[in-house]
Structure formats: C-alpha cells, structure tokens
Design a protein around this motif. Structure first.
Motif, short mmCIF file in Angstrom:
data_model
loop_
_atom_site.label_atom_id
_atom_site.label_comp_id
_atom_site.label_asym_id
_atom_site.label_seq_id
_atom_site.Cartn_x
_atom_site.Cartn_y
_atom_site.Cartn_z
N GLN A 3 0.84 -1.20 0.00
CA GLN A 3 0.00 0.00 0.00
C GLN A 3 0.87 1.25 0.00
O GLN A 3 0.58 2.22 -0.70
CB GLN A 3 -0.95 0.02 1.19
CG GLN A 3 -1.82 1.27 1.14
CD GLN A 3 -3.08 1.19 1.95
OE1 GLN A 3 -3.43 0.14 2.46
NE2 GLN A 3 -3.77 2.29 2.06
N GLY A 24 -5.81 -0.65 -6.54
CA GLY A 24 -6.32 -1.67 -5.63
C GLY A 24 -5.20 -2.61 -5.25
O GLY A 24 -4.46 -3.09 -6.10
N VAL A 25 -5.04 -2.85 -3.96
CA VAL A 25 -3.96 -3.69 -3.43
C VAL A 25 -4.56 -4.80 -2.59
O VAL A 25 -5.51 -4.57 -1.84
CB VAL A 25 -3.00 -2.85 -2.55
CG1 VAL A 25 -1.93 -3.72 -1.92
CG2 VAL A 25 -2.38 -1.73 -3.35
N ILE A 26 -4.00 -5.99 -2.70
CA ILE A 26 -4.41 -7.09 -1.82
C ILE A 26 -3.22 -7.51 -0.98
O ILE A 26 -2.11 -7.64 -1.49
CB ILE A 26 -4.96 -8.30 -2.59
CG1 ILE A 26 -5.21 -9.47 -1.64
CG2 ILE A 26 -4.06 -8.77 -3.66
CD1 ILE A 26 -6.50 -10.10 -1.73
N THR A 27 -3.47 -7.70 0.29
CA THR A 27 -2.49 -8.28 1.20
C THR A 27 -3.10 -9.56 1.73
O THR A 27 -4.17 -9.52 2.33
CB THR A 27 -2.17 -7.33 2.36
OG1 THR A 27 -1.69 -6.11 1.82
CG2 THR A 27 -1.13 -7.92 3.30
N MET A 38 -6.88 -13.54 -5.83
CA MET A 38 -6.15 -12.30 -5.59
C MET A 38 -6.48 -11.25 -6.64
O MET A 38 -6.63 -10.07 -6.32
CB MET A 38 -4.65 -12.57 -5.52
CG MET A 38 -4.27 -13.32 -4.25
SD MET A 38 -2.51 -13.46 -3.99
CE MET A 38 -2.16 -14.91 -4.98
N TYR A 41 -9.99 -9.89 -5.80
CA TYR A 41 -10.01 -9.00 -4.65
C TYR A 41 -9.30 -7.67 -4.91
O TYR A 41 -9.73 -6.63 -4.45
CB TYR A 41 -9.44 -9.69 -3.42
CG TYR A 41 -10.28 -10.85 -2.95
CD1 TYR A 41 -11.66 -10.73 -2.83
CD2 TYR A 41 -9.71 -12.07 -2.63
CE1 TYR A 41 -12.45 -11.80 -2.39
CE2 TYR A 41 -10.48 -13.14 -2.20
CZ TYR A 41 -11.85 -12.99 -2.08
OH TYR A 41 -12.60 -14.05 -1.66
N SER A 42 -8.20 -7.72 -5.67
CA SER A 42 -7.52 -6.45 -5.98
C SER A 42 -8.38 -5.61 -6.91
O SER A 42 -8.41 -4.38 -6.79
CB SER A 42 -6.13 -6.70 -6.57
OG SER A 42 -6.23 -7.40 -7.79
N ASP A 43 -9.13 -6.25 -7.81
CA ASP A 43 -10.05 -5.53 -8.67
C ASP A 43 -11.17 -4.89 -7.84
O ASP A 43 -11.55 -3.74 -8.08
CB ASP A 43 -10.64 -6.50 -9.70
CG ASP A 43 -11.25 -5.78 -10.89
OD1 ASP A 43 -10.62 -4.84 -11.41
OD2 ASP A 43 -12.37 -6.18 -11.29
N ALA A 45 -10.89 -3.91 -4.76
CA ALA A 45 -10.27 -2.77 -4.07
C ALA A 45 -10.13 -1.58 -5.01
O ALA A 45 -10.38 -0.43 -4.63
CB ALA A 45 -8.91 -3.17 -3.50
N SER A 59 -6.89 -0.98 -0.03
CA SER A 59 -6.35 -2.32 0.17
C SER A 59 -7.44 -3.24 0.69
O SER A 59 -8.32 -2.82 1.44
CB SER A 59 -5.23 -2.31 1.20
OG SER A 59 -4.11 -1.66 0.70
#
Length: 70
Positions: A3, A24-27, A38, A41-43, A45, A59
């Motif tokens: 992020q 958009g970030v995924i952790t 992933m 989920y990033s999409d 975000a 995120s």
C-alpha cells in the motif's frame, strides 16, 4: 508495504504527469488464495477506490478469505 508503494506511485504520477491514479492492493495472510482470488479482490479494491472518489489507494486484507477494506 504494498500500500505504501502504491501511494508513492499515485503521488508521483499526480505531481509529475498531472493525472490521477486509483490503485487496488491485496495483502493476503492466507496462502490458500488462488491467483484468480487475488486478482478478483484487488479488482474489488480498485473499484472501491474509484467509487470513493478516485485518486486513492484501497487495500483488501485477507485472513482465511475474510476480506476487509483498509
């Protein structure tokens, strides 16, 4: 963090190119997430960032596939 780097990129682009950037970030703390998960989920975000006013980083944090926006 991812992020933090995304925020640096957003800030740089805004200052030097007079553009806005939504990221958009995924952790994920859960290794059972697939690449497809992933990306999904990033999409999500990314579209949350755009919906909330653009030019920002959002995120999603994953623990056992329970996602939360940060």
């Amino acid at each position: 963090t991812a992020q933090g780097r995304a925020e640096q990129l957003r800030d740089y682009v805004q200052k030097n190119m007079e553009l806005t950037v939504s990221v958009g970030v995924i952790t994920s703390l859960n290794s059972s997430l697939t690449t497809q998960d992933m990306l999904k989920y990033s999409d999500e975000a990314l579209y949350t960032a755009k919906r909330l006013g653009k030019n920002q980083v959002k995120s999603l944090v994953s623990v056992d596939k329970n996602m939360g926006v940060v």
